[in-house]
Design a protein around this motif. Structure first.
Motif, PDB file in Angstrom:
ATOM      1  N   THR A  44       0.815  -1.212   0.000  1.00  0.00           N
ATOM      2  CA  THR A  44       0.000   0.000   0.000  1.00  0.00           C
ATOM      3  C   THR A  44       0.844   1.254   0.000  1.00  0.00           C
ATOM      4  N   ASN A  45       1.950   1.213   0.737  1.00  0.00           N
ATOM      5  CA  ASN A  45       2.832   2.377   0.848  1.00  0.00           C
ATOM      6  C   ASN A  45       4.278   1.956   0.617  1.00  0.00           C
ATOM      7  N   PRO A  46       4.754   1.993  -0.619  1.00  0.00           N
ATOM      8  CA  PRO A  46       6.114   1.529  -0.930  1.00  0.00           C
ATOM      9  C   PRO A  46       7.220   2.477  -0.478  1.00  0.00           C
ATOM     10  N   PHE A  47       6.881   3.699  -0.041  1.00  0.00           N
ATOM     11  CA  PHE A  47       7.926   4.612   0.408  1.00  0.00           C
ATOM     12  C   PHE A  47       8.737   3.975   1.525  1.00  0.00           C
ATOM     13  N   ILE A  48      10.020   4.288   1.547  1.00  0.00           N
ATOM     14  CA  ILE A  48      10.922   3.670   2.514  1.00  0.00           C
ATOM     15  C   ILE A  48      10.930   4.463   3.823  1.00  0.00           C
ATOM     16  N   ASN A  49      11.035   3.763   4.926  1.00  0.00           N
ATOM     17  CA  ASN A  49      11.166   4.373   6.240  1.00  0.00           C
ATOM     18  C   ASN A  49      12.575   4.954   6.372  1.00  0.00           C
ATOM     19  N   VAL A  50      12.678   6.279   6.513  1.00  0.00           N
ATOM     20  CA  VAL A  50      13.999   6.918   6.589  1.00  0.00           C
ATOM     21  C   VAL A  50      14.295   7.458   7.992  1.00  0.00           C
ATOM     22  N   SER A  51      13.600   6.917   9.001  1.00  0.00           N
ATOM     23  CA  SER A  51      13.789   7.430  10.361  1.00  0.00           C
ATOM     24  C   SER A  51      15.225   7.283  10.839  1.00  0.00           C
ATOM     25  N   GLY A  52      15.944   6.300  10.310  1.00  0.00           N
ATOM     26  CA  GLY A  52      17.322   6.099  10.739  1.00  0.00           C
ATOM     27  C   GLY A  52      18.318   7.046  10.117  1.00  0.00           C
ATOM     28  N   VAL A  53      17.923   7.740   9.043  1.00  0.00           N
ATOM     29  CA  VAL A  53      18.849   8.666   8.371  1.00  0.00           C
ATOM     30  C   VAL A  53      18.268  10.072   8.300  1.00  0.00           C
ATOM     31  N   GLY A  54      17.300  10.343   9.108  1.00  0.00           N
ATOM     32  CA  GLY A  54      16.672  11.657   9.120  1.00  0.00           C
ATOM     33  C   GLY A  54      15.413  11.581   9.940  1.00  0.00           C
ATOM     34  N   GLY A  55      14.273  11.698   9.290  1.00  0.00           N
ATOM     35  CA  GLY A  55      13.021  11.599  10.019  1.00  0.00           C
ATOM     36  C   GLY A  55      11.855  11.464   9.079  1.00  0.00           C
ATOM     37  N   ASN A  56      10.904  10.627   9.447  1.00  0.00           N
ATOM     38  CA  ASN A  56       9.747  10.447   8.582  1.00  0.00           C
ATOM     39  C   ASN A  56       8.807  11.643   8.598  1.00  0.00           C
TER      40      ASN A  56
END
Length: 233
Positions: A44-56
């Motif tokens: 449903t949501n292919p965007f990647i979780n970037v919390s480890g390199v910035g913030g969602n």
């Protein structure tokens, strides 16, 4: 000059002459309220979780901006469009330097896509950095005057605006930076019983990620310094 060139190379957006793109705030709002609570990396949501390199929070705000630019309110469709490198997508943003793959990597998203302070820096410098592409106008801010932070001009805020919040702003400090990014998804009229500044701020409703919240009052965010920017092309 070197730092300016670095910022310019990281955050440059291009507009194609063949497509007349425009930022539609209502579409950005629809994207935000429809997708704020979706898990990342799913069908449903292919965007990647970037919390480890910035913030969602900034990741999500940029999705809403992109949705407002491309006329898309579905995360899967938006992701596919951003990755397609189509003429229409390139007309509103050069995804090769913005968002080009669903992997946590410095080569997949610019710092302005995944970090609150880099996106704030991009917003503050966007008009000077380029003559075309996504830019953001400062709408209102908590202005520092004679050692005092004056409140926002709430009459200038509209839905679809982007909010940057600094929770630990220190007057006179040289290292202040914003901590959070959100999308204005509702602006309520002021009622007669709204008397405190916090109550007035709460007429401005925000939707954001990190804690996945929709339509939360700006006054309840507890921010010290606040900056409101409006995207345009």
């Amino acid at each position: 000059m070197k730092n300016l060139n670095i910022i310019k190379s990281l955050f440059l957006f291009l507009i194609g002459s063949s497509v007349n793109a425009a930022y539609i705030p209502s579409t950005a709002v629809s994207y935000a309220v429809n997708n704020y609570n979706l898990a990342y990396g799913s069908t449903t949501n292919p965007f990647i979780n970037v919390s480890g390199v910035g913030g969602n929070c900034t990741n999500f705000a940029n999705q809403a901006i992109s949705g407002g630019l491309l006329g898309i309110t579905n995360s899967k469709t938006l992701n596919q469009n951003l990755l397609s490198q189509s003429v229409a997508v390139k007309s509103v943003q050069n995804t090769s330097v913005f968002y080009k793959c669903n992997t946590v990597s410095n080569t997949c998203q610019t710092a302005a896509w995944r970090g609150a302070q880099p996106m704030f820096s991009y917003s503050a410098n966007s008009i000077n950095l380029q003559s075309k592409g996504l830019r953001l106008n400062l709408t209102t801010k908590t202005a520092l005057v004679n050692g005092t932070l004056l409140p926002l001009d709430l009459s200038k805020i509209k839905v679809g605006d982007i909010v940057y919040l600094d929770f630990d702003f220190v007057i006179g400090a040289s290292n202040n930076s914003v901590d959070h990014t959100a999308v204005v998804t509702a602006v309520n009229p002021e009622s007669w019983y709204v008397v405190t500044q916090n109550m007035k701020y709460n007429n401005i409703k925000l939707t954001y990620q990190s804690s996945n919240v929709t339509n939360k009052g700006l006054g309840d965010m507890g921010a010290t310094a606040i900056y409101i920017y409006r995207p345009f092309v």
